[in-house]
Write a protein that holds these residues in place. Sequence first.
Motif, PDB file in Angstrom:
ATOM      1  N   ARG A  79      13.096   4.268   5.762  1.00 28.88           N
ATOM      2  CA  ARG A  79      12.319   3.514   4.775  1.00 28.88           C
ATOM      3  C   ARG A  79      11.026   2.985   5.396  1.00 28.88           C
ATOM      4  NH1 ARG A  79      15.869  -1.105   2.550  1.00 28.88           N
ATOM      5  NH2 ARG A  79      16.283  -1.337   4.783  1.00 28.88           N
ATOM      6  N   SER A  81       6.829   3.574   6.917  1.00 25.59           N
ATOM      7  CA  SER A  81       5.513   4.097   6.573  1.00 25.59           C
ATOM      8  C   SER A  81       4.837   4.525   7.867  1.00 25.59           C
ATOM      9  CB  SER A  81       4.667   3.019   5.868  1.00 25.59           C
ATOM     10  OG  SER A  81       3.335   3.481   5.689  1.00 25.59           O
ATOM     11  N   THR A  95       6.374   4.996   2.346  1.00 25.56           N
ATOM     12  CA  THR A  95       5.951   3.653   1.935  1.00 25.56           C
ATOM     13  C   THR A  95       6.932   2.621   2.486  1.00 25.56           C
ATOM     14  OG1 THR A  95       7.213   3.824  -0.118  1.00 25.56           O
ATOM     15  CG2 THR A  95       4.882   4.481  -0.213  1.00 25.56           C
ATOM     16  N   VAL A  96       6.470   1.385   2.597  1.00 26.40           N
ATOM     17  CA  VAL A  96       7.315   0.302   3.097  1.00 26.40           C
ATOM     18  C   VAL A  96       7.221  -0.888   2.151  1.00 26.40           C
ATOM     19  CG1 VAL A  96       5.516  -0.758   4.524  1.00 26.40           C
ATOM     20  CG2 VAL A  96       7.908  -1.050   5.160  1.00 26.40           C
ATOM     21  N   ASP A  97       8.271  -1.668   2.050  1.00 29.30           N
ATOM     22  CA  ASP A  97       8.297  -2.841   1.165  1.00 29.30           C
ATOM     23  C   ASP A  97       7.303  -3.877   1.677  1.00 29.30           C
ATOM     24  OD1 ASP A  97       8.838  -4.788  -0.637  1.00 29.30           O
ATOM     25  OD2 ASP A  97      10.905  -5.149   0.003  1.00 29.30           O
ATOM     26  N   GLU A  98       6.307  -4.173   0.834  1.00 26.67           N
ATOM     27  CA  GLU A  98       5.285  -5.123   1.236  1.00 26.67           C
ATOM     28  C   GLU A  98       5.876  -6.521   1.450  1.00 26.67           C
ATOM     29  OE1 GLU A  98       2.296  -4.489   2.055  1.00 26.67           O
ATOM     30  OE2 GLU A  98       2.359  -2.342   1.527  1.00 26.67           O
ATOM     31  N   GLN A  99       6.901  -6.885   0.664  1.00 27.32           N
ATOM     32  CA  GLN A  99       7.496  -8.216   0.819  1.00 27.32           C
ATOM     33  C   GLN A  99       8.176  -8.368   2.176  1.00 27.32           C
ATOM     34  OE1 GLN A  99      10.081  -8.887  -2.504  1.00 27.32           O
ATOM     35  NE2 GLN A  99       8.390  -9.073  -3.992  1.00 27.32           N
ATOM     36  N   SER A 100       8.756  -7.281   2.634  1.00 30.29           N
ATOM     37  CA  SER A 100       9.387  -7.332   3.961  1.00 30.29           C
ATOM     38  C   SER A 100       8.337  -7.568   5.019  1.00 30.29           C
ATOM     39  CB  SER A 100      10.137  -6.023   4.241  1.00 30.29           C
ATOM     40  OG  SER A 100      11.168  -5.853   3.303  1.00 30.29           O
ATOM     41  N   GLU A 102       5.459  -9.060   4.510  1.00 26.34           N
ATOM     42  CA  GLU A 102       4.988 -10.439   4.389  1.00 26.34           C
ATOM     43  C   GLU A 102       5.989 -11.436   4.988  1.00 26.34           C
ATOM     44  OE1 GLU A 102       4.280 -10.989   0.302  1.00 26.34           O
ATOM     45  OE2 GLU A 102       2.500  -9.688   0.207  1.00 26.34           O
ATOM     46  N   ALA A 106       9.502  -6.689   9.173  1.00 20.91           N
ATOM     47  CA  ALA A 106       9.153  -5.294   9.469  1.00 20.91           C
ATOM     48  C   ALA A 106       8.555  -5.203  10.863  1.00 20.91           C
ATOM     49  CB  ALA A 106       8.169  -4.765   8.437  1.00 20.91           C
ATOM     50  N   PRO A 129      11.063  -1.548   8.222  1.00 22.24           N
ATOM     51  CA  PRO A 129      11.837  -2.804   8.086  1.00 22.24           C
ATOM     52  C   PRO A 129      12.991  -2.840   9.104  1.00 22.24           C
ATOM     53  CG  PRO A 129      12.384  -1.289   6.305  1.00 22.24           C
ATOM     54  CD  PRO A 129      11.269  -0.638   7.076  1.00 22.24           C
ATOM     55  N   GLU A 135      18.709 -11.257   2.770  1.00 23.80           N
ATOM     56  CA  GLU A 135      19.640 -10.650   1.825  1.00 23.80           C
ATOM     57  C   GLU A 135      21.089 -10.940   2.206  1.00 23.80           C
ATOM     58  OE1 GLU A 135      17.078  -9.271   3.091  1.00 23.80           O
ATOM     59  OE2 GLU A 135      15.799  -8.544   1.468  1.00 23.80           O
TER      60      GLU A 135
END
Length: 474
Positions: A79, A81, A95-100, A102, A106, A129, A135
């Motif tokens: 997962r 980028s 792509t990578v989770d932007e929230q992670s 922030e 990551a 990440p 979580e």
Amino acid sequence: MVKKIRNSLSAKAFLWIAGLLILCSLLIYGMVMTLLPQSYTIVASSRVETEIEQLIDTLSQTDYDDAGDVIEQFCQSNRASVILNDGITMHTFGTVDEQSVERGEAMTTAVDVKFADRNGNYYLSITAPVSAGNELTMAFLELLPLLLLLILLISALGAFLCSRVLVRPVLEISRVSKRMANLDMTWECGVHRTDELGVLANSLNTMAKRLDIVMKELESANEQLRKDMEHITELSRQRRDFFAAASHELKTPITILKGQIESMILGIGKYKDTGKVLPETLREVENMERLVKEILTISKIEMDGLAGKAEPVPLPDTLAKVTETLLPLAQERQITIHSQLVEDVTVSGNASLLEKAIHNILSNAIRHSPDGADVFIHLTPSILTVTNTGASIPEEDLPVLFTPFYRVEKSRNKSTGGSGLGLYLVKTILELHGFRYRVENTETGVVFTVAFRYNSGNVKIKTVRQVFPYCPKN
């Protein structure tokens, strides 16, 4: 409620165990919720670094044109980028989770890479990440109510089972200890274990059995002591009654003697002729002397017993001697004596006392038989019976026949009734020797029976019959 719990070992054990289980479960849950995300971050970072190293190694063996597929597969697996920079252009993969990014969850790294068909240097900028701590924490918090309910149920069940296992034998031991406190030993502690509680239960069972034996022995000893005390009390009462009756019996002849002597001194009436009165006075003195001798004999027997004077006593010889002594009395009463004796019957005892007892038995049989009657003496290896025919004792007199100074002849005439001590003396002597005796009425007359222990080795089954008939004087 608090008092009930305070007085209940089961409730205390349940609450303590349940509390400890709940506390331990919550501590473990909190530690897992706190440490697991951190551990996961470390493990994830190590995994991503290992994947990057494998990617660099794989790209070094791959042509540049085919590198996109390898990089794309890496991005899908992690997962991530990836930006490939060849110095002129940049190619972006995944792509990578932007929230992670922030939240700082990551990892971004830049590495040099080479390809199999090219010699230039290329750069990879990788963002992946590496942590799901939030979580996991949220998941733990969401599961907390359900897990808390499970912890409570499991802790309660575990506490109940543990308290039953641990407290039940203690309660059983407590129950039997209460019965022990009430001196009830009719129980057995049913705790069958091999640990310390089992050893305690076995010790209690052993102690209870021993205490039960000791208590039964004490009860038996107390019962025997009670009987002995009652016997001593009865003997004391009999002794008081005996001396009271003796003093009364002595008072009468003393009063008579005093009156006769005073009358002789004063010369009143017939007492002027002392030559006629003195024989009566002498007979009264002799009666009083005989009574005193019997009282002294009884007192000596009660005080000294056999006094180590037990010896073999041949009963046939004693019976023959007493019969010969009483023969003049029998002839005076025109009574025939029939004697049937087994030879060499020997008992252990005091010869003079047994002779006196037999003398009193035969004397009573002769004195209380009608003139011209028969007296039968029958001796077997274990029983002596003396029967005087033609006589009978009132049934109400039989139970008190051996009472001191008791006379069946109610006139209390010394010439017919005696002193009242003869049978009491017989009773004392026979009981001293351990002989059993009884007096009973039969169809032929009164039977006096004496049962004794004998030396069977000395018994010869040979019977001697003798008859001492009344011989009228010429």
